[in-house]
Design an enzyme around this catalytic site. Structure first.
Site, mmCIF file in Angstrom:
data_model
loop_
_atom_site.group_PDB
_atom_site.id
_atom_site.type_symbol
_atom_site.label_atom_id
_atom_site.label_comp_id
_atom_site.label_asym_id
_atom_site.label_seq_id
_atom_site.Cartn_x
_atom_site.Cartn_y
_atom_site.Cartn_z
ATOM 1 N N GLY A 39 25.983 143.953 -12.596
ATOM 2 C CA GLY A 39 27.151 143.698 -11.581
ATOM 3 C C GLY A 39 28.569 144.290 -11.838
ATOM 4 O O GLY A 39 28.635 145.065 -12.850
ATOM 5 N N LYS A 40 29.519 144.496 -11.036
ATOM 6 C CA LYS A 40 30.661 144.920 -11.347
ATOM 7 C C LYS A 40 31.671 144.310 -10.260
ATOM 8 O O LYS A 40 31.293 144.202 -8.975
ATOM 9 C CB LYS A 40 30.654 146.340 -11.322
ATOM 10 C CG LYS A 40 31.793 147.018 -12.117
ATOM 11 C CD LYS A 40 31.419 146.919 -13.738
ATOM 12 C CE LYS A 40 32.448 147.780 -14.579
ATOM 13 N NZ LYS A 40 31.757 147.790 -15.923
ATOM 14 N N GLY A 41 32.917 144.230 -10.714
ATOM 15 C CA GLY A 41 33.787 143.767 -9.749
ATOM 16 C C GLY A 41 35.164 144.306 -10.123
ATOM 17 O O GLY A 41 35.602 144.884 -10.933
#
Ligand code: NAD
Length: 425
Positions: free
Chosen positions: A110-112
């Site tokens: 994931g990444k944000g």
């Protein structure tokens, strides 16, 4: 039926996709799995309206991408930087899927982030950005859904605002939703040194496989920050000579070997935490890039990306490079090093101590039981050694470079998980 190959105008995402397609082709991955793994499970974009200190309102953009949850919940940082965009988050989320898979920990990628410049925000404005990001992302993050962590522009304080916001919204404390928390606030002992220890553990496993005694080995280290410091200390403790270290003030070199503890003390006492002015018996000060070129056996780039490239790779004298920074060697540099017979331990194997450390923090939070630093380090070193040996054996079996072997082993685990779980959502 196979879909068209995806491309992107975002360079990072386009590169991540190209690398994936190339490895998938070499592995003979089925078209269905290529299609599934070249797409992200979820790309979330939200607006982040923030009341600024002067009373005006600014609307930022917030993102979170879950590339794959085949092996476990998403794992990856939240970046506060003005250039953050959805495609960049997707590229970084995809890379996290492969990194966690290779590390053998039960996470997907994931990444944000938020497209704000944290240097232009006051502390209170930053807090409002963080709290609004957490509130709007609440439906897509969670300790068994997607577990964010610090990244560029965020650290312990942002993690605390994220956790506090969700806890108050849900009337329930759940510290395992975020990692990278301060020690004493559900963070973990051992995390500070984890990435550097992991890098050095890979170097020591390499020497073991090559039947080389660490006491005969000279190491040069570019970057003397969090990762470089602990990598240097661990190599010296194992008997190696660290002949060069560097930071933004230059390279400090002694063919007899540097006193790393003294260098650490020097940095600790320097007002800007730099090596500037460091002197020891026989130590010479060289120009900034010289750490890359000095006579040594192992070079560890622990600073920036792209430092070895088509323009300078032929000047490298090290026989082995253990990549601690993300992407320190460009593809052109890699090709030249390959011709020179330099063996490279790739970044997403060598620097995975950081994400393995995040996994340890999550485990401790879920069980509500904290480990000692010794327990943390013992488990970290065992996992790093196993992962190194897995990639080494895979590379030997397929007669390929360690970078390609690491990538293929990582993709294979995710593909196997997708196959076992089946296609539904
Ligand atoms: P840091 O900011 O603590 O240290 C960086 C060091 O590099 C500093 O000493 C700085 O002076 C030096 N530096 C910067 N530019 C330089 C140059 N041109 N030449 C020589 N030295 C230079 O950062 P860090 O946490 O040690 O991370 C280093 C690298 O490792 C980064 O690429 C980071 O993305 C990567 N990484 C870090 C972790 C982690 O857990 N910290 C995990 C995975 C990857």
């Amino acid at each position: 039926m196979s879909a068209e190959k995806r491309t992107s105008s975002n360079v990072l995402l386009d590169t991540a996709l190209k690398n994936f397609y190339a490895a998938a082709e070499e592995m003979g991955l089925s078209d269905d799995l290529v299609d599934i793994l070249s797409h992200s499970e979820r790309r979330t974009a939200v607006s982040i309206p923030v009341e600024m200190d002067d009373g005006s309102v600014k609307v930022f953009n917030g993102y979170r991408v879950l590339h794959s949850s085949a092996i476990g919940p998403g794992k990856g940082g939240v970046r506060f930087h003005q250039d953050v965009c959805l495609d960049e988050c997707e590229a970084l989320a995809m890379m996290m899927t492969w990194k966690c898979s290779l590390a053998g920990i039960p996470y997907g990628g994931g990444k944000g982030g938020v497209d704000c410049d944290p240097l232009k925000l006051s502390k209170k404005e930053k807090e409002r950005v963080a709290r609004t990001w957490a509130a709007r992302m609440a439906p897509v993050i969670g300790s068994w859904t997607d577990v964010p962590a610090p990244d560029v522009g965020t650290s312990g304080p942002e993690m605390m605002w994220f956790i506090d916001t969700l806890s108050k919204m849900n009337n329930k404390l759940d510290p395992a939703v975020f990692t990278g928390k301060p020690v004493g606030m559900w963070g973990s002992k051992g995390r500070t040194a984890a990435t550097g220890y992991g890098v050095a553990t890979c170097a020591l496993e390499l020497l073991k496989n090559l039947n080389l005694d660490p006491s005969t080995i000279r190491v040069s280290i570019q970057g003397f920050g969090n990762v470089g410091t602990y990598a240097a200390l661990t190599m010296v403790n194992a008997g190696a000579k660290v002949v060069a270290i560097s930071d933004i003030t230059g390279t400090y070199y002694s063919p007899k070997g540097l006193d790393i503890k003294k260098a650490m003390e020097h940095v600790q006492n320097h007002p800007k935490k730099l090596l500037e002015g460091f002197a020891c018996d026989g130590c010479q000060k060289l120009d900034l890039p010289e750490a890359i070129y000095v006579e040594c056996d192992i070079f560890m780039p622990c600073a920036l990306e792209g430092v070895i490239n088509g323009g300078n790779a032929d000047k490298v004298k090290a026989k082995y490079i253990v990549e601690a920074a993300n992407g320190p060697i460009t593809p052109e540099g890699d090709a030249i090093l390959d011709k020179k017979g330099v063996l490279v331990v790739p970044d997403f194997l060598a620097n995975s101590g950081g994400v393995i450390g995040s996994y340890f923090e999550w485990c401790q939070n879920l069980s509500g039981f904290f480990w000692t630093e010794e327990e943390y380090n013992e488990r970290l070193i065992r996992i790093m050694k196993d992962n190194f040996q897995l990639v080494w054996a895979y590379a030997k079996e397929k007669n390929i470079k360690m970078r390609r072997a690491a990538f293929m082993a990582a993709i294979q685990r995710v593909a196997d998980a997708v196959r076992m779980r089946g296609v539904f959502l």
